[in-house]
Motif scaffolding. Sequence first.
Motif, PDB file in Angstrom:
ATOM      1  N   LEU A 116     -44.875   8.442  27.464  1.00 39.66           N
ATOM      2  CA  LEU A 116     -44.604   7.481  26.401  1.00 39.66           C
ATOM      3  C   LEU A 116     -45.847   6.719  25.955  1.00 39.66           C
ATOM      4  CD1 LEU A 116     -41.207   5.996  27.650  1.00 39.66           C
ATOM      5  CD2 LEU A 116     -41.601   7.921  26.113  1.00 39.66           C
ATOM      6  N   SER A 117     -46.860   6.627  26.806  1.00 39.67           N
ATOM      7  CA  SER A 117     -48.081   5.916  26.430  1.00 39.67           C
ATOM      8  C   SER A 117     -49.117   6.829  25.789  1.00 39.67           C
ATOM      9  CB  SER A 117     -48.692   5.233  27.661  1.00 39.67           C
ATOM     10  OG  SER A 117     -49.111   6.194  28.612  1.00 39.67           O
ATOM     11  N   ALA A 118     -48.791   8.112  25.647  1.00 47.02           N
ATOM     12  CA  ALA A 118     -49.726   9.057  25.021  1.00 47.02           C
ATOM     13  C   ALA A 118     -49.735   8.860  23.509  1.00 47.02           C
ATOM     14  CB  ALA A 118     -49.321  10.488  25.380  1.00 47.02           C
ATOM     15  N   ASN A 119     -50.624   9.563  22.855  1.00 45.21           N
ATOM     16  CA  ASN A 119     -50.747   9.477  21.391  1.00 45.21           C
ATOM     17  C   ASN A 119     -49.629  10.304  20.759  1.00 45.21           C
ATOM     18  OD1 ASN A 119     -51.555   9.188  18.774  1.00 45.21           O
ATOM     19  ND2 ASN A 119     -53.435  10.384  18.975  1.00 45.21           N
TER      20      ASN A 119
ATOM     21  N   PHE B  42     -44.579  -2.645  25.807  1.00 44.87           N
ATOM     22  CA  PHE B  42     -45.742  -2.782  26.681  1.00 44.87           C
ATOM     23  C   PHE B  42     -46.362  -1.423  26.987  1.00 44.87           C
ATOM     24  CE2 PHE B  42     -47.488  -2.884  31.050  1.00 44.87           C
ATOM     25  CZ  PHE B  42     -48.548  -3.741  30.830  1.00 44.87           C
ATOM     26  N   ILE B  43     -45.518  -0.447  27.315  1.00 48.06           N
ATOM     27  CA  ILE B  43     -46.032   0.891  27.614  1.00 48.06           C
ATOM     28  C   ILE B  43     -46.707   1.494  26.392  1.00 48.06           C
ATOM     29  CG2 ILE B  43     -45.301   3.272  28.069  1.00 48.06           C
ATOM     30  CD1 ILE B  43     -43.392   2.273  30.107  1.00 48.06           C
ATOM     31  N   LYS B  44     -46.104   1.300  25.214  1.00 49.14           N
ATOM     32  CA  LYS B  44     -46.689   1.863  24.003  1.00 49.14           C
ATOM     33  C   LYS B  44     -48.047   1.250  23.711  1.00 49.14           C
ATOM     34  CE  LYS B  44     -46.665   4.668  20.582  1.00 49.14           C
ATOM     35  NZ  LYS B  44     -47.017   6.059  20.904  1.00 49.14           N
ATOM     36  N   GLN B  45     -48.204  -0.031  24.044  1.00 49.38           N
ATOM     37  CA  GLN B  45     -49.474  -0.693  23.779  1.00 49.38           C
ATOM     38  C   GLN B  45     -50.567  -0.277  24.750  1.00 49.38           C
ATOM     39  OE1 GLN B  45     -48.032  -4.758  23.768  1.00 49.38           O
ATOM     40  NE2 GLN B  45     -48.147  -4.872  21.551  1.00 49.38           N
ATOM     41  N   LEU B  46     -50.191   0.450  25.807  1.00 46.27           N
ATOM     42  CA  LEU B  46     -51.206   0.976  26.725  1.00 46.27           C
ATOM     43  C   LEU B  46     -52.044   2.053  26.056  1.00 46.27           C
ATOM     44  CD1 LEU B  46     -49.128   1.334  30.032  1.00 46.27           C
ATOM     45  CD2 LEU B  46     -50.769  -0.456  29.448  1.00 46.27           C
TER      46      LEU B  46
ATOM     47  N   GLN C 157     -53.119   5.376  16.739  1.00 45.11           N
ATOM     48  CA  GLN C 157     -52.538   4.934  15.475  1.00 45.11           C
ATOM     49  C   GLN C 157     -51.015   5.057  15.445  1.00 45.11           C
ATOM     50  OE1 GLN C 157     -54.458   3.447  13.094  1.00 45.11           O
ATOM     51  NE2 GLN C 157     -55.977   3.616  14.737  1.00 45.11           N
ATOM     52  N   ASN C 158     -50.448   5.803  16.401  1.00 43.00           N
ATOM     53  CA  ASN C 158     -48.992   5.955  16.465  1.00 43.00           C
ATOM     54  C   ASN C 158     -48.392   4.791  17.248  1.00 43.00           C
ATOM     55  OD1 ASN C 158     -48.738   8.423  15.046  1.00 43.00           O
ATOM     56  ND2 ASN C 158     -49.423   9.543  16.850  1.00 43.00           N
TER      57      ASN C 158
END
Length: 398
Positions: A41-44, A167-171, A175-176
């Motif tokens: 989930l934290s990948a691009n 929070f995980i996404k902001q790791l 640009q996604n």
Amino acid sequence: MVDNDTVSSAQKYKIYESGFDPNNATIQDENEIKNFLKNILSANVNLNVLIGSGCSLPAIPTMNVTFERLKTENSDLVNVIEKYKTSSFAKEDGNAKNIELFLSWLGNRIDGLSADELKNNEHNVRNFVIDGLIKSIVDGCLENESDSSNKITTESVYRLFLKNLAFIKQLSDDQNDTINLFTPNYDLFIETSLDSLGFAYSDGFKNSVNQTFDTTEYNRRPVDITKRFKDRWSVVKPFFRVYKLHGSLDWVRNDHNEVMKNSNLKGRESSDLTKAVIAPTSSKYADSQGSPFSDLFREFSIELTKSNSILLINGYGFGDEHINDFILQALGRSDFRLIAFVNEEEANAKKFMKLVGSSAGATFITNEKDPGNVHHFSTLAKLLSYQNPFETVTKDEK
């Protein structure tokens, strides 16, 4: 489903890669699943989430539970059900528990018979059932008493999930950074949770006195003006898009058949609500072809077919064929990834897993043994938790 107990460190998870094959399942522990989710989930990636009705338990009971309660409150409904049991619709619903099949049969009966032939108040029965369903959802959203564990606990799980997901996404430094939330639910737990967290989001409505629905609103993104003196503007993060695929309790239609927002649920007539949502019948696919639902499902399709897209599913029982079709189409892409928390004992879930077959892009996470809490929304919310040492932990998050 909500569960306040912390996920046990001894919890084991059964993982199916590429559909349902009892001989090809692996067992993983909690830390392995947490790391798997964090890395994915934290990948691009273009991150999409499908939130089903199971996520709003216990504040809002399932439709079939509500159906059983309604049977005890209306003798005409019981009489009509006896006729339903002799129909072809009931062949796969011998105990008359599937409310969608029942409403579909009843709608066809009403459309096909004359007024003289309708002897059991079929019109009133249909209205009674639909009104009862909507009232159960409205009551779950309006319940706000301090001693009510239902509404408070359910919404706290939504908040925890959304906060941890953001929070995980902001790791990831990419640009996604938008998170797309799709749901067939009518309730407002997503919106109220985002509001309480202070997260920016678009629900497709214009920010004006007359809030009308317009899909172009999903293309707008707020800018953080506190950073206006930098060389370039910075968009507000995190940012969510909310897509109510079957409509919402706060939708109404005006005299021009436009969908507008009215957040005041008290005193609203259920007949007004049914004009702005897709009713739970087998005709849902046909109903989804009208505005604004065709636009919403087009957005669903577009997001799933974008490069490097992920769809995370929880609380969804795979009972909506029109939604399933979009997911199966997306699984035909080599760069699409499906992660679904399921109860493999449920017939529709097992059927869908078999349809997926050998697709390399599908991961189904379920219980190691008997049906447990792996597919509960609270389990997923806690699996996404990564403690920030500078943040105070609330009682709801323990």
